[in-house]
Write an enzyme that holds these catalytic residues in place. Sequence first.
Site, PDB file in Angstrom:
ATOM      1  N   GLU A   1      59.610  42.744   4.069  1.00 23.06           N
ATOM      2  CA  GLU A   1      60.207  44.017   3.568  1.00 23.06           C
ATOM      3  C   GLU A   1      59.785  45.250   4.102  1.00 23.06           C
ATOM      4  O   GLU A   1      60.407  46.144   4.412  1.00 23.06           O
ATOM      5  CB  GLU A   1      60.333  43.782   1.987  1.00 23.06           C
ATOM      6  CG  GLU A   1      61.325  44.671   1.330  1.00 23.06           C
ATOM      7  CD  GLU A   1      61.455  44.266  -0.057  1.00 23.06           C
ATOM      8  OE1 GLU A   1      61.750  45.255  -0.750  1.00 23.06           O
ATOM      9  OE2 GLU A   1      61.432  43.148  -0.535  1.00 23.06           O
TER      10      GLU A   1
ATOM     11  N   ASP B   1      59.889  40.554  -0.602  1.00 19.94           N
ATOM     12  CA  ASP B   1      59.209  40.498  -1.823  1.00 19.94           C
ATOM     13  C   ASP B   1      59.728  39.468  -3.008  1.00 19.94           C
ATOM     14  O   ASP B   1      60.893  39.209  -2.928  1.00 19.94           O
ATOM     15  CB  ASP B   1      59.214  41.838  -2.579  1.00 19.94           C
ATOM     16  CG  ASP B   1      58.376  42.921  -2.002  1.00 19.94           C
ATOM     17  OD1 ASP B   1      57.767  42.729  -1.138  1.00 19.94           O
ATOM     18  OD2 ASP B   1      58.459  44.269  -2.038  1.00 19.94           O
TER      19      ASP B   1
ATOM     20  N   ASP C   1      61.139  38.906  -5.594  1.00 21.04           N
ATOM     21  CA  ASP C   1      61.690  39.274  -6.621  1.00 21.04           C
ATOM     22  C   ASP C   1      63.247  39.367  -6.411  1.00 21.04           C
ATOM     23  O   ASP C   1      63.525  39.048  -5.319  1.00 21.04           O
ATOM     24  CB  ASP C   1      61.316  40.667  -7.508  1.00 21.04           C
ATOM     25  CG  ASP C   1      61.491  41.690  -6.380  1.00 21.04           C
ATOM     26  OD1 ASP C   1      62.241  41.596  -5.343  1.00 21.04           O
ATOM     27  OD2 ASP C   1      60.790  42.831  -6.730  1.00 21.04           O
TER      28      ASP C   1
ATOM     29  N   GLU D   1      65.329  41.757  -5.784  1.00 23.08           N
ATOM     30  CA  GLU D   1      65.863  42.647  -4.710  1.00 23.08           C
ATOM     31  C   GLU D   1      65.296  42.062  -3.364  1.00 23.08           C
ATOM     32  O   GLU D   1      66.084  42.242  -2.349  1.00 23.08           O
ATOM     33  CB  GLU D   1      64.989  44.080  -4.986  1.00 23.08           C
ATOM     34  CG  GLU D   1      65.485  44.675  -6.099  1.00 23.08           C
ATOM     35  CD  GLU D   1      66.791  45.228  -6.322  1.00 23.08           C
ATOM     36  OE1 GLU D   1      67.626  45.612  -5.211  1.00 23.08           O
ATOM     37  OE2 GLU D   1      67.561  44.925  -7.315  1.00 23.08           O
TER      38      GLU D   1
ATOM     39  N   TYR E   1      51.129  41.062  -6.605  1.00 23.68           N
ATOM     40  CA  TYR E   1      52.492  41.881  -6.480  1.00 23.68           C
ATOM     41  C   TYR E   1      52.544  42.482  -7.616  1.00 23.68           C
ATOM     42  O   TYR E   1      52.353  41.918  -8.557  1.00 23.68           O
ATOM     43  CB  TYR E   1      53.679  40.953  -6.319  1.00 23.68           C
ATOM     44  CG  TYR E   1      55.046  41.586  -5.933  1.00 23.68           C
ATOM     45  CD1 TYR E   1      55.115  42.539  -5.083  1.00 23.68           C
ATOM     46  CD2 TYR E   1      56.129  41.398  -6.969  1.00 23.68           C
ATOM     47  CE1 TYR E   1      56.298  43.094  -4.821  1.00 23.68           C
ATOM     48  CE2 TYR E   1      57.142  42.044  -6.733  1.00 23.68           C
ATOM     49  CZ  TYR E   1      57.446  42.863  -5.756  1.00 23.68           C
ATOM     50  OH  TYR E   1      58.620  43.561  -5.301  1.00 23.68           O
TER      51      TYR E   1
ATOM     52  N   ARG F   1      55.072  44.105  -9.285  1.00 30.18           N
ATOM     53  CA  ARG F   1      56.400  44.487  -9.977  1.00 30.18           C
ATOM     54  C   ARG F   1      56.378  42.953 -10.528  1.00 30.18           C
ATOM     55  O   ARG F   1      57.218  42.164 -10.216  1.00 30.18           O
ATOM     56  CB  ARG F   1      57.541  44.671  -9.131  1.00 30.18           C
ATOM     57  CG  ARG F   1      57.513  46.099  -8.809  1.00 30.18           C
ATOM     58  CD  ARG F   1      58.608  46.453  -7.934  1.00 30.18           C
ATOM     59  NE  ARG F   1      58.389  48.031  -7.436  1.00 30.18           N
ATOM     60  CZ  ARG F   1      58.092  48.255  -6.344  1.00 30.18           C
ATOM     61  NH1 ARG F   1      57.256  47.270  -5.830  1.00 30.18           N
ATOM     62  NH2 ARG F   1      57.726  49.491  -6.029  1.00 30.18           N
TER      63      ARG F   1
ATOM     64  N   HIS G   1      56.181  35.166 -10.614  1.00 29.65           N
ATOM     65  CA  HIS G   1      54.834  35.453 -10.134  1.00 29.65           C
ATOM     66  C   HIS G   1      53.894  35.663 -11.061  1.00 29.65           C
ATOM     67  O   HIS G   1      54.037  35.614 -12.346  1.00 29.65           O
ATOM     68  CB  HIS G   1      54.938  36.586  -9.168  1.00 29.65           C
ATOM     69  CG  HIS G   1      56.103  37.538  -9.141  1.00 29.65           C
ATOM     70  ND1 HIS G   1      56.175  38.544 -10.243  1.00 29.65           N
ATOM     71  CD2 HIS G   1      57.273  37.534  -8.643  1.00 29.65           C
ATOM     72  CE1 HIS G   1      57.205  39.088 -10.042  1.00 29.65           C
ATOM     73  NE2 HIS G   1      57.752  38.549  -9.164  1.00 29.65           N
TER      74      HIS G   1
END
Length: 751
Positions: free
Chosen positions: A8, A82, A84, A86, A302, A304, A350
Site C-alpha cells: 500500500e 495493510d 484491515d 481498507e 501495525y 490500526r 492482528h
Amino acid sequence: MKKLVIVESPAKIKTISKILGNDFRIMSTMGHVMDLPPKKIGVSIEKSGIDIEYVPIKDKDRVIAEICKAAQGADTVFLGPDPDREGEIIAWHIENQIKKASKKSKKIYRIFFNEITAPAINDAIENPGEIDLDKVKAQQARRILDRWVGYEVSPVLWKKISPGLSAGRVQSVALRLVVDREEAIRAFKPEEYWTIDGIFKKKKDSFVAALTHIGKKKLDVKNKKSADKIVADLKKESFVIDSVEDKKRNKNPLAPFMTSSLQQASYNRLGFSVKKTMQVAQKLYEGIPLDDPSTPVALITYMRTDSLRLSDTAIKSARGYISKAYSKEYLPPKANVYGKKGKGKAQDAHEAVRPVNANLTPQSVKRHLSPDEAKLYTLIWQRFVACQMKPAVYAQRVVVIKGGEFIFKATGSTLMFDGFLKVYGVEDDDKDKVKLPADIKAKDPVDLSKIDPKQHFTQPPPRYTEASLVKEMEKEGIGRPSTYSSTLSTIQARDYTKLDEKKRFIPTELGSAVTKLLVENLPHIMDTKFTAHMEEDLDKIAQGDLERDKLLREFYKQFQDDLKKFKGTTKGTAKAAMPTELNCPKCKKQKLNIRFGRSGEFLGCPGFPDCDFTSNFKRTEENKIEIVKTEPPKLLKEKCPKCSEPLRTLTGRFGEFTACSGYPKCKYIKQETAGFKCPKDKGDVVRRVWRGGKFWGCGNYPKCKFAVFDEIEEKKCPKCKLPFLIKKTNKEGQVTLRCSDKECGYIKEAK
C-alpha cells in the site's frame, strides 16, 4: 521471471525488497486506487442487488497501468496492502484490474503481515491466502453508507444554512458529542458545598484527616453558616483513634496499546495530537534506518487495531527481556493476557500495537530517530514490556478518628514494590501524598490542632480534549481506529469546532446550528446508539454473519423516509438562523439572529429588508452574545506600486487582505507571489482565493489559465526540471512530492 509483491505504501518498498531479494519486485498502490465517482453517488439499488460503480481515483491511472504491466511479466502476484478492511478493498481492486488487463490467468494471492520483519514477510509469502470477500463487503457497506449520508444530506444543509457545508455518518455524530457537552456546560448551575479537614497531632507528628460523617450521615455541608456551626462544635470535642487498618493494594499493569489507547496516552503523556500520533506511528511501522542507512528496520507492529492480543513470540520476547533486565522478581509466573470487554467490538485480525523486538530498547535506537519518533517509540515499548510485569504493591493505612458524633478519616499509601511502574513510570495519583505516623494505634488520643473548612462549587463537565473525545467515541462505539484521526480533523477543518486555550473542543455557532438541524430532522443517523449498532453490523458483515445488501436496504429505507421529510422543510423557507436575546440597535424592534454567510457567521436583523443591520459578534465566557464593532481599515507605510498611495489592510469575505487606499480609482490588491515564473507564459505565479479555498495561478489570467490547486514545494522536478513540485498528504499523514506533469510521473516521499 520475477514474482510481484504489491503493497500500500511506497515507504515499505525498500525494506521488503531487502528481505525478499532479487527474485521479487515490490510495487506500491500509494493508497486507494479506485473509489466511487467524485461527482455522483455511484450506487444504485436494484431488485437483483446493489450495484456499485468504481472509477480510478484522480492521478491513479498511471499507477494502475504500471502495476498491470508488471503483473503481465510476473508468474505470481502477491497482494500485500495493510491488514484491515481498507487494505482488503485495495487488494480486491488491484486483483480485478490485473485480471482485466491480463490475457492469461495469473496466480494472484493475498498475503498478510502485521510487522515488516523478515520472519513475518517470509511467512506471509510461504503461506499465502485469498482475498477475504466478507471484509471487502464490509468496507463497501461502510463506504456506501458514508456516501449516502454525505451526498444526500450535505445539499440540504447548503439550502438550509450555507453553501459548502458537509454531513457525515460518523463525523456528524462525533460533532454532536461536542455540541451536547457544550450545552451541558452552558446549562450547568454550580452548587456550593464545603469540606472540613482536621490537622491532628500525635506527639510531634501531624497529619491531615477529612471529616466524612456526623453520626451515621455523610458530611453534606451546603453553606458557610452550617460549616461555621460544625467548626464551633468540633472545638468542644476531644478525639481518639478509633481504628487503624493496614492492608496491601495491588495496582495491575495496563493492557498493551490498541489504536485508541495509544492516541489517548500519546496525547496525555506527550502532548501529541491524534493526527500526529498516527503520522509518527506510521513511520515506526514502515521502518527507520538504524545501523545500515540503506536498510530501514520496522520498529512497531501495525498501528490500526482494536485488538489487545499478543502473539506467543511477542510474549516470549517481553518475558525474556524482563528476566534479563529487571530480574525474575518482576516476572509473573504466567503471561498476562488481555481482552476487550463486550462481544463483537474487537477486530482481532492482528495484534495490539507493540514493538517488533523488545530487545530494541528506546535507548539503543534513540540516536537514529527524530525526537518525536523517539518519544512515541519509548511510550509503545514501555507499555508493551510493562504489560508483562508483576503488579505494583502499595502498603495502605486507613486511620479513623472519632470525637463525639464526628468521624474523620485519613488514608496513607506507600509504594512497597514498583513492579510494572519500574518501566512505565509512576503517575501523579500514585505518589505518596499523605504521611501517617508509624507508631499510631487504636485508642490513642490525638489533638485537633487546627480545623480547615473550605468552600467549593460543583464544576460543569469538562470540554473534550482529543484524547477524551476519542475515549468517548470508543466507549459509545462511534467509528473505528482508522476513522478517529480523520473524524477529529474534519470537524475542525469544516469550521464546526475550534480549540480553546487548553486545546479542548468548542463547537462554533455553525457547528451547533448544523447539529441542531440534523438532530431534529435525521434522528436516526444522529443517534449514538444507532451509529454504534451500525458499526457492530459492519463487523458482522466482515465476519460473514450478515448480508451486505440486507443491511444497506434496511438503512436506506429509513434514511430516505427521514430525508424526504427533511427536504420538504427547506421549500420556501428562509435560511436557518439562531435567535439571540440582543435587541437590534438600529430598528429597536427585533431580536437579532445569528446567521451564516459565505464569509462566516454574523448577527443580522430578522427585519430585513426594512432593517439591514449586520455585525460581527463574540460569545463571552458567561455564554453571552456581544456585538463586535468592525475596526476601520489600517493605513500602512508601504506605498502602492501602481499609484504611490498608502496601502491599507481590510477584512473581506475570505479574510484579511492588503489593498490600495486609493480605491476605487486604483484597484491594486497585494498578492503573495511564488519564487518561480508561470511555466506557460513566464508571468508571475500568485496566490489567489476563492470560495473553495486558495490556489496558485498565473497573474496574467484570463489570458493564461495556469492554476495549481494543491500546496506547492518550490523545488525543481529532478526528472523534467519543472520549477515546482506538488505536495500531497494522504489520510495517514504521509507527505509525497510529485510532478504536476502526468507525462513526467515523478513522485517521491517527502522526508
